[in-house]
Design an enzyme around this catalytic site. Structure first.
Site, short mmCIF file in Angstrom:
data_model
loop_
_atom_site.label_atom_id
_atom_site.label_comp_id
_atom_site.label_asym_id
_atom_site.label_seq_id
_atom_site.Cartn_x
_atom_site.Cartn_y
_atom_site.Cartn_z
N ASN A 9 34.81 44.88 40.87
CA ASN A 9 33.67 45.34 39.69
C ASN A 9 32.72 44.23 39.92
OD1 ASN A 9 32.54 45.68 37.43
ND2 ASN A 9 34.28 45.11 35.99
N TRP A 10 31.81 44.70 40.50
CA TRP A 10 30.33 44.04 40.84
C TRP A 10 29.62 43.62 39.37
CZ3 TRP A 10 27.81 46.56 45.52
CH2 TRP A 10 28.83 46.42 46.73
N LYS A 11 29.90 44.20 38.50
CA LYS A 11 29.24 44.22 36.98
C LYS A 11 27.80 44.30 37.62
CE LYS A 11 33.19 41.89 35.25
NZ LYS A 11 33.59 40.81 34.22
N HIS A 95 35.69 49.59 30.21
CA HIS A 95 35.61 48.12 30.42
C HIS A 95 35.63 47.48 29.19
CE1 HIS A 95 34.83 44.19 31.86
NE2 HIS A 95 35.54 44.44 32.88
N GLU A 97 33.69 45.05 28.23
CA GLU A 97 32.19 44.73 28.03
C GLU A 97 31.53 45.89 27.65
OE1 GLU A 97 31.58 43.19 31.90
OE2 GLU A 97 33.01 41.33 31.50
N GLU A 167 43.38 44.34 31.17
CA GLU A 167 42.52 43.23 31.37
C GLU A 167 42.44 42.55 30.20
OE1 GLU A 167 39.29 43.71 34.80
OE2 GLU A 167 38.55 44.39 33.16
N GLY A 173 36.52 36.63 33.40
CA GLY A 173 35.36 35.64 33.55
C GLY A 173 35.46 34.14 33.17
N SER A 212 39.92 37.22 35.97
CA SER A 212 40.22 35.81 36.74
C SER A 212 41.05 35.94 37.90
CB SER A 212 40.17 34.55 36.03
OG SER A 212 39.21 34.47 34.92
N GLY A 233 36.40 40.93 39.16
CA GLY A 233 35.12 40.84 38.87
C GLY A 233 34.46 39.61 39.88
N GLY A 234 34.37 38.38 39.43
CA GLY A 234 33.64 37.27 40.14
C GLY A 234 34.08 37.20 41.51
P1 PGA Z 1 36.80 38.46 36.38
O1 PGA Z 1 36.22 40.19 35.76
O2 PGA Z 1 37.46 39.04 37.76
O3 PGA Z 1 35.38 38.04 36.63
O4 PGA Z 1 37.53 37.75 35.25
C1 PGA Z 1 37.41 41.11 35.92
C2 PGA Z 1 36.66 42.23 35.12
O5 PGA Z 1 36.02 41.96 34.25
O6 PGA Z 1 36.83 43.42 35.65
#
Ligand code: PGA
Length: 251
Positions: A9-11, A95, A97, A167, A173, A212, A233-234
């Site tokens: 997930n590049w966001k 998600h 967010e 999640e 994050g 994470s 994500g990251g």
């Molecule tokens: P993260 O994000 O790996 O940076 O914690 C995961 C996500 O929000 O899908």
């Protein structure tokens, strides 16, 4: 046996140049590292470039959100059919967010799940509790409610054609990962909740962990019996890190 899925997930990250470099790195490395299914979910504007680079490779791609509407006067929205048209296989739905910053309710998330399926996309439905909810001891209530809304709106068979991602919001994050046991407990709960509606769906559906996940902790998380891969994500923004997570998902 469920084939693990590792989805990036590049966001809202990247540039033409950095995305190009990342895709070249992934394509070069992916052949050797994993038997898992691998996908990247990109910002909509990058999807044509992702398609151009990944077409014919084993890596699938997808979007990060979709409109509830099929087409029309909805400025700024992306229709599911548009994602399909550019070769997307997956789309992330609900998600945390989007729920937190864009006011997506359980009902909107359920409608997005339906819109994605109607266009032939495979939704990756995100569920998870906040830190406050965990501390109140209501994790299962929250996750159960988020799941039930989609089952009620779409039906259990339609849900079964998607993917679930657990999640925990407090782990996204933040560098704080759920322990393998904490994650496994909620994954088992999710499977149990779906089993009440249809045991075969519960048995077949992939439930990813996200929050994470990185090259250091991925193997131990994915080794849990109800964890079928990750939503990353990251660690999906660097080819080496993402490939290392993919290799941890070998079965
Ligand atoms: P993260 O994000 O790996 O940076 O914690 C995961 C996500 O929000 O899908």
């Amino acid at each position: 046996m469920r084939q693990p899925l590792v989805a990036g997930n590049w966001k809202m990250n990247g540039s033409r140049a950095s995305v190009g470099e990342l895709l070249v790195g992934l394509k070069a490395g992916i052949g050797q590292v994993t038997t898992a299914e691998v996908a990247v979910c990109a910002p909509a504007v990058f999807i044509p470039a992702v398609q151009a680079e990944l077409d014919g490779s084993p890596i699938k791609w997808g979007g990060q959100d979709v409109s509830v509407h099929a087409s029309g006067a909805y400025t700024g929205e992306t229709a599911a059919s548009m994602l399909s048209d550019f070769g997307c296989h997956y789309v992330i739905i609900g998600h945390s967010e989007r729920r937190a910053y864009h006011g997506e309710t359980d009902q909107v998330v359920a409608e997005k799940f339906a819109a994605a399926r109607a266009a032939g996309l495979v939704p990756i439905l995100c569920v998870g509790e906040t830190l406050d909810e965990r501390e109140q001891g209501i994790t299962e209530d929250v996750v159960g409610r988020q799941l039930d809304a989609v089952v009620a709106h779409c039906g259990i068979d339609t849900v079964g054609s998607g993917v679930i991602a657990y999640e925990p919001v407090w782990a996204i994050g933040t560098g704080k990962t759920a322990s393998p046991q904490q994650a496994q407990d909620v994954h088992a709960f999710i499977r149990g909740r779906l089993a009440a509606a249809d045991p075969a769906v519960a048995d077949g559906i992939r439930v990813l962990y996200g929050g994470s996940m990185n090259p250091k902790n991925a193997a131990e998380l994915i080794a849990q019996p109800d964890i079928d891969g990750g939503l990353i994500g990251g660690a999906s923004l660097k080819a080496d890190d993402f490939l290392a997570v993919c290799s941890a998902a070998n079965r």
